[in-house]
Motif scaffolding. Structure first.
Motif, PDB file in Angstrom:
ATOM      1  N   GLU A  55       1.037  -1.103  -0.112  1.00  0.00           N
ATOM      2  CA  GLU A  55       0.020   0.097  -0.036  1.00  0.00           C
ATOM      3  C   GLU A  55       0.906   1.224   0.082  1.00  0.00           C
ATOM      4  O   GLU A  55       1.933   1.093   0.642  1.00  0.00           O
ATOM      5  CB  GLU A  55      -0.854   0.081   1.110  1.00  0.00           C
ATOM      6  CG  GLU A  55      -1.833  -0.967   1.348  1.00  0.00           C
ATOM      7  CD  GLU A  55      -3.137  -0.620   0.601  1.00  0.00           C
ATOM      8  OE1 GLU A  55      -3.587   0.651   0.785  1.00  0.00           O
ATOM      9  OE2 GLU A  55      -3.671  -1.499  -0.196  1.00  0.00           O
ATOM     10  N   ALA A  77      -4.428   6.531   3.599  1.00  0.00           N
ATOM     11  CA  ALA A  77      -5.124   5.653   2.783  1.00  0.00           C
ATOM     12  C   ALA A  77      -6.386   6.155   2.358  1.00  0.00           C
ATOM     13  O   ALA A  77      -6.703   6.195   0.993  1.00  0.00           O
ATOM     14  CB  ALA A  77      -4.790   4.154   3.022  1.00  0.00           C
ATOM     15  N   LYS A  83      -5.439   8.840  -3.408  1.00  0.00           N
ATOM     16  CA  LYS A  83      -6.283   8.220  -4.625  1.00  0.00           C
ATOM     17  C   LYS A  83      -5.723   6.546  -4.587  1.00  0.00           C
ATOM     18  O   LYS A  83      -4.620   6.479  -4.818  1.00  0.00           O
ATOM     19  CB  LYS A  83      -5.925   8.752  -5.933  1.00  0.00           C
ATOM     20  CG  LYS A  83      -6.609   8.274  -7.043  1.00  0.00           C
ATOM     21  CD  LYS A  83      -6.472   9.124  -8.344  1.00  0.00           C
ATOM     22  CE  LYS A  83      -7.100   8.693  -9.511  1.00  0.00           C
ATOM     23  NZ  LYS A  83      -6.763   7.380 -10.076  1.00  0.00           N
ATOM     24  N   PRO A  84      -6.790   5.771  -4.520  1.00  0.00           N
ATOM     25  CA  PRO A  84      -6.483   4.314  -4.603  1.00  0.00           C
ATOM     26  C   PRO A  84      -5.589   3.871  -5.577  1.00  0.00           C
ATOM     27  O   PRO A  84      -5.727   4.578  -6.862  1.00  0.00           O
ATOM     28  CB  PRO A  84      -7.643   3.736  -4.505  1.00  0.00           C
ATOM     29  CG  PRO A  84      -8.638   4.653  -3.816  1.00  0.00           C
ATOM     30  CD  PRO A  84      -8.413   6.083  -4.418  1.00  0.00           C
ATOM     31  N   LEU A 138     -12.456  -0.701  -1.525  1.00  0.00           N
ATOM     32  CA  LEU A 138     -11.255  -0.252  -0.818  1.00  0.00           C
ATOM     33  C   LEU A 138     -10.013  -0.615  -1.725  1.00  0.00           C
ATOM     34  O   LEU A 138      -9.867  -1.457  -2.461  1.00  0.00           O
ATOM     35  CB  LEU A 138     -11.086  -1.211   0.585  1.00  0.00           C
ATOM     36  CG  LEU A 138     -12.331  -0.679   1.505  1.00  0.00           C
ATOM     37  CD1 LEU A 138     -12.103  -1.593   2.710  1.00  0.00           C
ATOM     38  CD2 LEU A 138     -12.128   0.850   1.782  1.00  0.00           C
ATOM     39  N   SER A 139      -8.978  -0.065  -1.269  1.00  0.00           N
ATOM     40  CA  SER A 139      -7.650  -0.304  -1.997  1.00  0.00           C
ATOM     41  C   SER A 139      -7.264  -1.839  -1.788  1.00  0.00           C
ATOM     42  O   SER A 139      -6.682  -2.344  -2.510  1.00  0.00           O
ATOM     43  CB  SER A 139      -6.686   0.860  -1.644  1.00  0.00           C
ATOM     44  OG  SER A 139      -6.308   0.657  -0.237  1.00  0.00           O
ATOM     45  N   THR A 140      -7.731  -2.253  -0.810  1.00  0.00           N
ATOM     46  CA  THR A 140      -7.358  -3.689  -0.528  1.00  0.00           C
ATOM     47  C   THR A 140      -8.168  -4.808  -1.066  1.00  0.00           C
ATOM     48  O   THR A 140      -8.050  -5.977  -0.703  1.00  0.00           O
ATOM     49  CB  THR A 140      -7.370  -3.958   1.051  1.00  0.00           C
ATOM     50  OG1 THR A 140      -8.344  -3.388   1.855  1.00  0.00           O
ATOM     51  CG2 THR A 140      -5.966  -3.212   1.587  1.00  0.00           C
ATOM     52  N   GLU A 170     -13.282   0.118 -10.357  1.00  0.00           N
ATOM     53  CA  GLU A 170     -12.595   0.863  -9.158  1.00  0.00           C
ATOM     54  C   GLU A 170     -11.481  -0.051  -8.425  1.00  0.00           C
ATOM     55  O   GLU A 170     -10.987   0.544  -7.840  1.00  0.00           O
ATOM     56  CB  GLU A 170     -13.424   1.323  -8.303  1.00  0.00           C
ATOM     57  CG  GLU A 170     -14.188   2.524  -8.624  1.00  0.00           C
ATOM     58  CD  GLU A 170     -15.290   3.173  -7.946  1.00  0.00           C
ATOM     59  OE1 GLU A 170     -15.336   2.817  -6.645  1.00  0.00           O
ATOM     60  OE2 GLU A 170     -16.288   3.832  -8.344  1.00  0.00           O
ATOM     61  N   VAL A 201      -8.013  -1.824  -7.680  1.00  0.00           N
ATOM     62  CA  VAL A 201      -6.776  -1.086  -8.128  1.00  0.00           C
ATOM     63  C   VAL A 201      -5.630  -2.298  -7.982  1.00  0.00           C
ATOM     64  O   VAL A 201      -4.586  -2.354  -8.488  1.00  0.00           O
ATOM     65  CB  VAL A 201      -6.103  -0.024  -6.983  1.00  0.00           C
ATOM     66  CG1 VAL A 201      -7.083   1.353  -7.301  1.00  0.00           C
ATOM     67  CG2 VAL A 201      -6.170  -0.179  -5.834  1.00  0.00           C
ATOM     68  N   ARG A 202      -6.116  -3.400  -7.123  1.00  0.00           N
ATOM     69  CA  ARG A 202      -5.067  -4.301  -7.154  1.00  0.00           C
ATOM     70  C   ARG A 202      -5.400  -5.391  -8.330  1.00  0.00           C
ATOM     71  O   ARG A 202      -6.481  -5.970  -8.548  1.00  0.00           O
ATOM     72  CB  ARG A 202      -5.405  -5.241  -5.856  1.00  0.00           C
ATOM     73  CG  ARG A 202      -4.292  -4.580  -4.774  1.00  0.00           C
ATOM     74  CD  ARG A 202      -5.096  -5.224  -3.407  1.00  0.00           C
ATOM     75  NE  ARG A 202      -4.432  -4.472  -2.311  1.00  0.00           N
ATOM     76  CZ  ARG A 202      -3.431  -4.210  -1.847  1.00  0.00           C
ATOM     77  NH1 ARG A 202      -2.597  -5.505  -2.119  1.00  0.00           N
ATOM     78  NH2 ARG A 202      -2.881  -3.609  -1.028  1.00  0.00           N
ATOM     79  N   ARG A 247      -4.865  -5.881   5.118  1.00  0.00           N
ATOM     80  CA  ARG A 247      -4.978  -4.632   5.919  1.00  0.00           C
ATOM     81  C   ARG A 247      -4.682  -4.918   7.362  1.00  0.00           C
ATOM     82  O   ARG A 247      -3.945  -4.046   8.035  1.00  0.00           O
ATOM     83  CB  ARG A 247      -6.629  -4.072   6.089  1.00  0.00           C
ATOM     84  CG  ARG A 247      -7.021  -3.230   4.985  1.00  0.00           C
ATOM     85  CD  ARG A 247      -8.199  -2.307   5.410  1.00  0.00           C
ATOM     86  NE  ARG A 247      -9.295  -2.962   6.146  1.00  0.00           N
ATOM     87  CZ  ARG A 247     -10.028  -3.800   5.448  1.00  0.00           C
ATOM     88  NH1 ARG A 247     -10.144  -4.213   4.396  1.00  0.00           N
ATOM     89  NH2 ARG A 247     -11.016  -4.613   6.238  1.00  0.00           N
TER      90      ARG A 247
END
Lengths: 320, 347
Positions: free
Chosen positions: A32, A117, A121-122, B136-138, B207, B209-210, B325
């Motif tokens: 991350e 986070a 921006k992701p 979420l980004s995760t 959306e 990102v991973r 996370r």
């Protein structure tokens, strides 16, 4: 912080090239943007993985005991608080001084990655960070951000006693001014004001959430028992059952077992998946150590006797 | 597929009714943490979350479960089993967590080893899912054919659209519940909302990102138990705590032991266990099949990416991202999947 990163890599490379160490434990970019992850570098070519900045919350001194019987020497990157762990491990004879090279980096504080986070921006990737005194600037490929320390820093960093490593063989970066914080124990003092029933209710509420994942214990740099009492099967002192009674037993035992050795790095608090404010338990002990024994934070200088590990015939304690 | 519509304004009424008629389990917020608890009404529920800190798997596999009480009477042992499962509703679970329950089903409801404790709760519980409104980004549920608005495993799936919930009726159990509260579940305007939901699903799908690609990973693991990859940094940095396994919605290992409550009485419990712990599967004779962190870390990822597939033809991960996370040292299953894919390609 680019110059610090550059110097870190150079020094690590030199140590490995000159075979002064066989391993460098440092921070590398995590998965991350606002996280780093421990990296274990055993070749001069590997040093480009090293990084530094406001996302280096982990206390890497934890890993030193893993290598105490390794053949070569180990270098470890430490912040001020982590350096207290190194001193404590040395004083506890857990590691030997000649096997460890301490790379100390003065630390202006660490940000809570989740808070960062939530703003960034992701998927953005990190370009550069800088310390601007009251805030950190974080440059990414998706724009630049600024995070003021008051709101985004880990709570433990807001009352940091040792921004400069208290033990260091190689210091990288400029020494930072040391401040004293009158409000260091503000939260503990507030809890102390509560009635016994209210205090009990407060901790009951916290402990009842505990999953007993033992992250707090396992991340602790001074939890060094070969077999922890909570892992023992015969006798089973505490069962795998999670309930208020067993959880309380675990947390109180843990806090007291590290009393006088806990260096207040705050890692237990940071890693708890259930956000149990574990540092408050240890801080109460730190406050008492100061008030009752005039004892500074363990690890803040070498050779401080452990308040609960020393016996003096002149002890004024009435019941002795 | 049938669909209904619930006005957001009527949700409190629905939850209050459900709490009266069933054991209602829903997300609640305790300080900063979101977890699933039995609630007594709408006021306790907390639906403004994206991914709870602990998954709702405990509804079916509680962290602590009493299997029976025992009393030694002098010449025999009396066994008393707890009462059967109550009628329950699990409300507000996210699609990844519901999909996770479908990965637990074959473990506990298999023909060979049926588990009455699990299946009792499973049969008596109506699962009402709640589509995500954020990624979420995760998050990486898409990598396992899931999605933020995917209804797999749910009896009803609520999707928030403006001031309404579009409700997909996915099973007979779900239909019966919707029919029982027909004054709240209407059918007006469902067609338009169905289109809106599709739009939302499409938007959210973009959306993530991973990037997670499992190509070749299973085949690599099938043929390489002793992969040098497992000697790498992950096993060095792993602290050996059980956080990843306890927050994981698909981890389901448990330990069974007796918990005495007196000289002649006690209970036999089963409680969550973690393959990250040193005493996990430790033999009575002292042999430990996974003596160091290397074997333990390998086991966890082999279980997710190989063993569960071998046994049940399902990946043992749903991409909820909790372990990513919560891991104190940033061990990341998505990185491991991608690393393994690379190892497979270079082999």
């Amino acid at each position: 912080m680019m110059d610090v990163i550059q110097q870190l890599r150079e020094q690590a490379k030199k140590l490995l090239e000159e075979k002064k160490v066989t391993l460098v434990i440092g921070f590398g970019q995590g998965t991350e943007l606002a996280r780093t992850t421990p990296v274990f570098i055993d070749s001069p070519e590997g040093v480009s993985a090293l990084t530094w900045g406001p996302f280096c919350a982990n206390n890497l001194a934890k890993y030193l005991t893993d290598y105490k019987n390794a053949e070569g020497n180990v270098a470890v990157v430490v912040k001020g608080c982590d350096a207290r762990s190194v001193i404590r491990l040395l004083d506890d004879n857990q590691i030997s001084r000649d096997k460890v090279v301490v790379i100390g980096v003065p630390c202006p504080g660490q940000l809570e990655w989740q808070k960062v986070a939530a703003e960034v921006k992701p998927g953005a990737s990190l370009k550069e960070t800088a310390d601007n005194g009251e805030s950190f600037s974080v440059k990414t490929d998706a724009g630049d951000y600024s995070f003021n320390k008051k709101d985004y820093m880990l709570h433990r960093c807001l009352v940091c006693e040792n921004p400069n490593p208290v033990i260091s063989d190689i210091t990288i970066g400029k020494e930072l001014p040391v401040k004293t914080y009158e409000e260091r124990f503000a939260e503990v003092s507030e809890l102390e004001q509560k009635s016994t029933e209210d205090k009990s209710a407060y901790w009951d509420k916290q402990f009842s959430r505990c999953l007993r994942c033992y992250a707090c214990r396992n991340v602790c740099s001074v939890c060094t028992c070969q077999i922890c009492v909570f892992d023992q099967m015969l006798p089973m002192w505490v069962s795998k059952r999670t309930n208020l009674s067993e959880n309380t037993m675990f947390h109180i035992t843990r806090a007291f077992h590290v009393a006088g050795r806990c260096v207040d790095c705050g890692e237990c608090d940071r890693v708890c998946p259930m956000d149990i404010p574990l540092r408050k338990l240890n801080q109460k002990i730190h406050k008492d150590l100061g008030d009752l024994f005039d004892s500074p934070t363990p690890g803040s200088k070498p050779g401080i006797p452990s308040a609960l590990g020393e016996f003096s015939p002149g002890d004024p304690e009435e019941f002795m | 597929m049938e669909a209904r519509v619930v006005n957001k304004g009527q949700l409190p009424e629905l939850l209050d009714k459900l709490a009266k008629d069933y054991d209602l389990i829903a997300p609640v917020q305790e300080e900063t943490v979101v977890l699933f608890r039995k609630i007594s009404g709408a006021a306790d529920a907390f639906l403004e979350y994206t991914n709870s800190d602990v998954s709702p798997k405990g509804c079916f596999l509680p962290q602590n479960e009493k299997t029976f009480n025992y009393t030694y009477t002098g010449d025999s042992i009396e066994i008393n089993k707890p009462e059967g499962a109550q009628k329950a509703v699990l409300f507000g679970a996210r699609p990844c967590d519901i999909k996770a329950i479908t990965t637990l089903d074959p473990v506990f409801e298999g023909e060979k080893f049926g588990d009455e404790y699990y299946s009792g709760k499973r049969e008596n519980t109506v699962i009402i899912g709640l589509s995500c409104t954020k990624v979420l980004s995760t998050c990486f549920c898409y990598a396992f054919e899931g999605g933020p608005c995917d209804g797999t495993g749910s009896d009803l799936l609520f999707t928030e659209i403006g001031d309404k919930y579009y409700v997909e009726v996915n099973t007979e159990k779900g239909k019966a519940l919707a029919d029982a509260y027909s004054q709240i579940f209407s059918s007006q305007g469902a067609e338009q909302l169905a289109k809106d939901k599709e739009e939302l699903a499409k938007k959210l799908a973009g959306e993530f990102v991973r990037k997670v690609d499992l190509t070749g990973v299973k085949e690599l693991l099938d043929n390489n138990f002793e992969l040098p990859y497992w000697n790498g940094d992950d096993q060095k940095k792993c602290l050996g705590c059980g956080t990843c396994t306890y927050v994981c919605p698909t981890c389901h290992c448990f330990d069974i032991f007796d918990y005495p409550t007196g000289d002649f009485t006690g209970a036999r419990l089963r409680c969550w266990d973690s393959c990250m712990y040193p005493e996990y599967t430790l033999m009575a004779g002292g042999h430990n099949p996974r003596p160091t962190r290397k074997e333990r870390v390998r086991n966890r990822f082999m279980h997710k990416l190989k063993y569960h597939l071998d046994r049940y033809n399902m990946v043992g991960c749903v991409g909820c991202g909790r372990c990513v996370r919560k891991c104190p040292v940033n061990i990341d299953i998505t990185k491991i999947i991608n690393d393994l894919k690379e190892v497979a390609q270079n082999a």
